[in-house]
Design a protein around this motif. Sequence first.
Motif, mmCIF file in Angstrom:
data_model
loop_
_atom_site.group_PDB
_atom_site.id
_atom_site.type_symbol
_atom_site.label_atom_id
_atom_site.label_comp_id
_atom_site.label_asym_id
_atom_site.label_seq_id
_atom_site.Cartn_x
_atom_site.Cartn_y
_atom_site.Cartn_z
ATOM 1 N N GLN A 82 46.224 25.357 46.900
ATOM 2 C CA GLN A 82 45.968 26.609 47.622
ATOM 3 C C GLN A 82 44.616 27.240 47.286
ATOM 4 N N GLY A 83 43.793 26.517 46.505
ATOM 5 C CA GLY A 83 42.445 26.985 46.212
ATOM 6 C C GLY A 83 42.343 28.008 45.106
ATOM 7 N N GLY A 84 43.487 28.434 44.547
ATOM 8 C CA GLY A 84 43.463 29.438 43.484
ATOM 9 C C GLY A 84 44.851 29.661 42.928
ATOM 10 N N THR A 85 44.986 30.684 42.081
ATOM 11 C CA THR A 85 46.257 30.964 41.407
ATOM 12 C C THR A 85 46.949 32.159 42.045
ATOM 13 N N ASP A 86 48.287 32.124 42.049
ATOM 14 C CA ASP A 86 49.021 33.253 42.602
ATOM 15 C C ASP A 86 49.349 34.257 41.492
ATOM 16 N N LEU A 87 49.757 35.444 41.909
ATOM 17 C CA LEU A 87 49.969 36.533 40.966
ATOM 18 C C LEU A 87 51.098 36.236 39.985
ATOM 19 N N THR B 225 40.610 52.563 44.347
ATOM 20 C CA THR B 225 41.727 51.633 44.277
ATOM 21 C C THR B 225 41.238 50.206 44.413
ATOM 22 N N THR B 226 42.064 49.294 43.929
ATOM 23 C CA THR B 226 41.710 47.884 43.981
ATOM 24 C C THR B 226 42.615 47.174 44.965
ATOM 25 N N THR B 227 42.033 46.390 45.835
ATOM 26 C CA THR B 227 42.813 45.589 46.770
ATOM 27 C C THR B 227 42.943 44.187 46.187
ATOM 28 N N VAL B 228 44.179 43.743 45.954
ATOM 29 C CA VAL B 228 44.405 42.461 45.301
ATOM 30 C C VAL B 228 45.222 41.564 46.221
ATOM 31 N N SER B 229 44.691 40.415 46.549
ATOM 32 C CA SER B 229 45.471 39.429 47.294
ATOM 33 C C SER B 229 46.314 38.653 46.305
ATOM 34 N N ASP B 230 47.389 38.064 46.784
ATOM 35 C CA ASP B 230 48.280 37.334 45.883
ATOM 36 C C ASP B 230 47.577 36.125 45.279
ATOM 37 N N VAL B 231 46.874 35.354 46.105
ATOM 38 C CA VAL B 231 46.165 34.171 45.613
ATOM 39 C C VAL B 231 44.695 34.518 45.410
ATOM 40 N N VAL B 232 44.230 34.310 44.165
ATOM 41 C CA VAL B 232 42.819 34.546 43.844
ATOM 42 C C VAL B 232 42.103 33.199 43.819
ATOM 43 N N PRO B 233 41.116 32.991 44.674
ATOM 44 C CA PRO B 233 40.373 31.725 44.665
ATOM 45 C C PRO B 233 39.674 31.514 43.320
ATOM 46 N N ILE B 234 39.627 30.266 42.883
ATOM 47 C CA ILE B 234 38.929 29.916 41.646
ATOM 48 C C ILE B 234 37.585 29.303 42.020
ATOM 49 N N ARG B 235 36.532 30.090 41.774
ATOM 50 C CA ARG B 235 35.178 29.601 42.061
ATOM 51 C C ARG B 235 34.404 29.292 40.786
ATOM 52 N N SER B 236 34.682 30.040 39.731
ATOM 53 C CA SER B 236 33.976 29.802 38.457
ATOM 54 C C SER B 236 34.954 29.943 37.303
ATOM 55 N N ALA B 237 34.722 29.141 36.268
ATOM 56 C CA ALA B 237 35.617 29.133 35.106
ATOM 57 C C ALA B 237 34.790 29.132 33.828
ATOM 58 N N LEU B 238 35.305 29.857 32.834
ATOM 59 C CA LEU B 238 34.706 29.877 31.502
ATOM 60 C C LEU B 238 35.628 29.113 30.568
ATOM 61 N N ILE B 239 35.086 28.107 29.906
ATOM 62 C CA ILE B 239 35.899 27.266 29.017
ATOM 63 C C ILE B 239 35.297 27.263 27.619
ATOM 64 N N SER B 240 36.131 27.628 26.624
ATOM 65 C CA SER B 240 35.711 27.579 25.220
ATOM 66 C C SER B 240 36.952 27.328 24.378
ATOM 67 N N HIS C 12 44.481 40.372 34.697
ATOM 68 C CA HIS C 12 45.169 39.242 35.325
ATOM 69 C C HIS C 12 45.393 39.434 36.827
ATOM 70 N N SER C 13 45.200 40.641 37.318
ATOM 71 C CA SER C 13 45.260 40.820 38.775
ATOM 72 C C SER C 13 44.188 39.986 39.473
ATOM 73 N N HIS C 14 43.094 39.708 38.758
ATOM 74 C CA HIS C 14 41.954 39.001 39.355
ATOM 75 C C HIS C 14 41.580 37.715 38.620
ATOM 76 N N VAL C 15 42.095 37.545 37.393
ATOM 77 C CA VAL C 15 41.659 36.427 36.559
ATOM 78 C C VAL C 15 42.871 35.704 35.983
ATOM 79 N N ALA C 16 42.842 34.377 35.993
ATOM 80 C CA ALA C 16 43.861 33.567 35.328
ATOM 81 C C ALA C 16 43.347 33.174 33.947
#
Length: 529
Positions: free
Chosen positions: A171-176, A4-19, A149-153
């Motif tokens: 809040q350091g990241g995106t909410d669900l 099972t996967t444990t998912v918090s509501d807010v996922v911190p954004i530490r790295s981003a891929l942009i193209s 999307h549970s883990h990635v915006a």
Amino acid sequence: MTETTTVSDVVPIRSALISVSDKLGLADFALGLHRAGVRIYSTGGTAETIRGSGIPVVDVANYTGFPEMMGGRLKTLHPKIFGGILARRGLEEDDAALQEHEIEPFDLVIVNLYPFEATVARPGVTTEQAIEQIDIGGPSLVRAAAKNHSHVAVATSPEQYSEILRQVESQGGTDLTLRQHLACEAFEHTASYDRAIAKYLRGESVVTDFPPTMHFSLRRKALLRYGENPHQKAAVYSDPTVRTANLVNARQVSGKELSYNNLLDLDSALTIVRGFSTPAASVIKHNNPCGAATGERLARACQKALDGDPLSAFGSVIGFNRTVDLATAEVLCQPGLFIEAIVAPDFEAGAVGLLTTKPRWSENVRLMQVGRLEGPAPALSRRFISGGMLVQEADRVAAAPLQWKTVTETEVADALWDDVAFAWEMVRHVKSNAIVLAKDTSLVGVGAGQMSRVDSVEIAIEKAGSRSRGSILASDAFFPFPDSIEAAAEAGIVGIIQPGGSRRDQEVIDACNAHRIPMILTGRRHFKH
């Protein structure tokens, strides 16, 4: 290993891929991410843009150890990219794979696709040029991020940047909730993109006018105040594949926002006038023409159209097929007249000034500029019904006078042929059962939407009053009985044009002969339901 996967509501954004292909707002967005401590990975021109703004960026080719190749066709299709997007945080197997293969988990993916629709819309674009604008890596990245999307915006439009950045900064990241919303928009984005490609390729191969499946990708243009009635919510959507002048993509020159009914009426007004090559005006009330005319000048056509039914013209919308000039604007400013909206290819500056200052309704009148009325009208018409949609060829085929047949002993006078042609063009725009009376290439009487054809005849005659004498009557379908001819004769009508095809055609013809009224059969019906 946990399953099972444990998912918090807010996922911190530490790295981003942009193209991205569309770099609108990119520099400010990337700067905001950098200031929030986000590590940015990027490709090609996107990386150059970010780096040019003084923001550190990691080249995807350096990260994967695999160079871009094949003219840029191969950039991001690599396990170190897709593994970082698809990994389920907190799932032992996925976390182990990330560590073993030194894969960076991406918390944010910003991708918009090659401009395929804009490319194929350009005059003279080749098939090869179009094919090169079919994005492969971009949709794959978007779909992967949206799936996880549970883990990635995932962002697919510059319009989404501000809310993402607001959440990252606060809040350091995106909410669900946001990630789910972005995922929905991402799948809609790729679905629309694929539909545009399929439509283009289908057009290239010309398979059929009625393909086995039909897909639409419409974009919401605006929320409307309400629908046909105040208790109904409504919105208007645009079809990005429509390139000819149209109401949805028109520029509003002045006035308050358009209503649902305004849009329906303006569309009908525009449809009518684009069918004439000479200056033309149409006056619409409740989605039926209450006046229409052509003239040597637009101002003359406008006055004739308003004279068709002055009472109904109050509170109407008006369409023109020429630029509205000052003389036409002066006609529209006559005392006692109230106009809701006007649609035209363009408006002279003097006309705009007059229409938005002189009449008492000037503050609210909507002026809609659609541009040149050139190019083919849509080949198909579509109407939604319960459970599906009806599709048919649009009733846009030009009249064929050479195929018309005079079936009575009396011929149409040469001086009346312009009115005959005008009446036949107009009757296709009136709801069935439809009867129109035309005189001096203007509409003088309309009978619309009646269950009995003779009722439509009588209503048109009543509307025309004394102007029915010397007019031409057009019927959108055959006369089932000669009673309509009797009413026409009593009103002084001097010519009739209709499709024919009734079992009682001869009785109808005999009635015309008895009253010495010429009748023309066209062999083509113009029902409008």
